[in-house]
Design an enzyme around this catalytic site. Structure first.
Site, PDB file in Angstrom:
ATOM      1  N   ASP A 167     -45.681 -19.118 -22.986  1.00  0.00           N
ATOM      2  CA  ASP A 167     -46.146 -18.339 -21.974  1.00  0.00           C
ATOM      3  C   ASP A 167     -45.096 -17.958 -21.121  1.00  0.00           C
ATOM      4  O   ASP A 167     -44.324 -18.772 -20.773  1.00  0.00           O
ATOM      5  CB  ASP A 167     -47.427 -18.747 -21.199  1.00  0.00           C
ATOM      6  CG  ASP A 167     -48.669 -18.688 -21.954  1.00  0.00           C
ATOM      7  OD1 ASP A 167     -48.770 -17.881 -23.046  1.00  0.00           O
ATOM      8  OD2 ASP A 167     -49.622 -19.423 -21.913  1.00  0.00           O
ATOM      9  N   ARG A 168     -45.246 -16.708 -20.110  1.00  0.00           N
ATOM     10  CA  ARG A 168     -44.236 -16.407 -19.086  1.00  0.00           C
ATOM     11  C   ARG A 168     -43.993 -17.645 -18.096  1.00  0.00           C
ATOM     12  O   ARG A 168     -42.936 -17.883 -17.851  1.00  0.00           O
ATOM     13  CB  ARG A 168     -44.621 -15.093 -18.690  1.00  0.00           C
ATOM     14  CG  ARG A 168     -43.342 -14.651 -17.573  1.00  0.00           C
ATOM     15  CD  ARG A 168     -43.919 -13.315 -17.111  1.00  0.00           C
ATOM     16  NE  ARG A 168     -44.959 -13.246 -16.226  1.00  0.00           N
ATOM     17  CZ  ARG A 168     -45.173 -13.701 -14.820  1.00  0.00           C
ATOM     18  NH1 ARG A 168     -43.957 -13.958 -14.148  1.00  0.00           N
ATOM     19  NH2 ARG A 168     -45.972 -13.657 -14.292  1.00  0.00           N
TER      20      ARG A 168
END
Length: 385
Positions: A167-168
């Protein structure tokens, strides 16, 4: 026939497409953030069935709400929005499958200016330590401010094929194959359950000393951008919409307020570790999306989501984040061309960007397969005093 000023402008601008590689000079490093110098870009899409029958302006105003209606009217009139490579009037009605080109001045959101270190560089594989806040590959507003983009611009590494997701806002080990065949081999091993994945998280509370396995189905809500645990009977009248998910947890250390926990996802669902820690009663200490206010009260120092999220702020104590952002905006226009039609100019960052965003206390440390192992060092927040 005399050409209009807008027609001359459209011809003189160098429009980038996904085929244009990023370069080192595309980035502006300032005040703890990595910015991308705004650039002209051609977005391409094709008319979906539900868009068919709408005018070109109606289609953009209803489906792409990031800009005002008046902007789309002007963009069509001056040729910055085209259909099948041709300029059209604002009353033009689109048909299914037509090619739509939107030529615009693109501003990408900044990311944290943390080092994207290359851990391993082999003929078929690259392993890096991904900084938090940097997306892995182009998506949404991000294109150059991605792991793939930065590696190409600063390390001349391309093409690259990400082997797994991060995930970012998550940091840590990211494995990228250097060819499609190697990427496919990795994916087969992951899907076959032959790969062990290990993360560490900093959670609120004293995590139990014994190993804990959470088996709880997860359903992801794309509209809200979050997952939830779904509890129920899959054999009842209302079948479960969720997917089976299982994560193994074990405590590494604790200071009585927080714990560092080793997390081993057995399945691979969206936000699995984050929502399973919340479900277990030990949410990640700075995870605004999943931090329960009730659980937060268990913290000995009364830490809440906002307070936890700002502890690792890059802003020095003598300068507020708001003031720091203002300083960025004051001098930003000196570093790039101002576009008179752009709804973001003269600011460097796009509208709606959350300036105080920081990375999660969740970090990928190790992936191991049948005959390979890749590891990443622990982050500073993993050391409890």
């Amino acid at each position: 026939m005399k050409r209009s000023r807008d027609e001359v402008e459209m011809e003189s601008i160098v429009w980038q497409t996904p085929a244009n590689p990023p370069h080192r000079t595309d980035y502006i490093l300032r005040e703890g953030r990595r910015h991308v110098r705004p650039y002209y870009f051609e977005f391409i899409c094709h008319v979906k069935n539900r868009w068919s029958g709408k005018t070109i302006v109606e289609m953009f105003a209803e489906e792409f709400k990031g800009r005002p209606y008046e902007y789309y009217v002007s963009a069509v009139k001056c040729g910055r929005i085209q259909v099948d490579g041709e300029e059209v009037p604002v009353s033009y009605v689109v048909r299914s499958s037509q090619k739509i080109s939107h030529f615009l001045h693109r501003h990408e959101p900044p990311v944290l200016d943390s080092d994207l270190s290359v851990l391993v560089k082999e003929p078929d594989v690259v392993a890096v330590c991904k900084p938090a806040s940097v997306p892995v590959h182009p998506c949404g507003q991000y294109r150059k401010n991605t792991v793939v983009g930065i590696l190409q611009a600063e390390h001349d590494l391309a093409p690259l094929f990400p082997v797994h997701r991060l995930d970012r806002l998550v940091s840590g080990l990211l494995i990228l194959a250097r060819n499609a065949a190697k990427a496919d081999l990795f994916r087969q091993q992951i899907e076959g359950g032959m790969v062990r994945k290990q993360y560490i998280a900093k959670v609120i509370g004293v995590f139990p000393d014994e190993e804990k396995i959470v088996n709880a189905n997860i359903v992801y809500n794309a509209r809200e951008g979050r997952s939830t645990v779904e509890v129920g009977d899959s054999f009842g009248d209302m079948p479960l919409k969720s997917k089976h998910a299982s994560t193994k947890f074990s405590r590494i250390s604790t200071d009585g307020i927080h714990s560092i926990v080793l997390c081993e996802p057995i399945t691979g669902r969206t936000h699995q570790i984050r929502v399973h820690l919340q479900y277990a009663g030990y949410p990640i200490a700075n995870d605004d999306l999943y931090l329960s206010k009730v659980v937060a009260l268990r913290s000995a120092n009364g830490m809440d989501a906002h307070k936890a999220a700002t502890i690792n702020s890059v802003c020095p104590t003598s300068v507020s984040c708001e003031n720091q952002s203002n300083e960025v905006e004051k001098s930003s226009s000196e570093d790039f061309h101002i576009d008179p039609m752009c709804t973001n100019c003269p600011n460097l960052v796009p509208k709606g960007y959350e300036r105080d965003e920081e990375g999660l206390w969740l970090h990928c440390v190790k992936y191991s397969g049948p005959d390979w192992v890749y590891e990443c060092p622990y982050p500073d927040w993993a050391v409890l005093n």
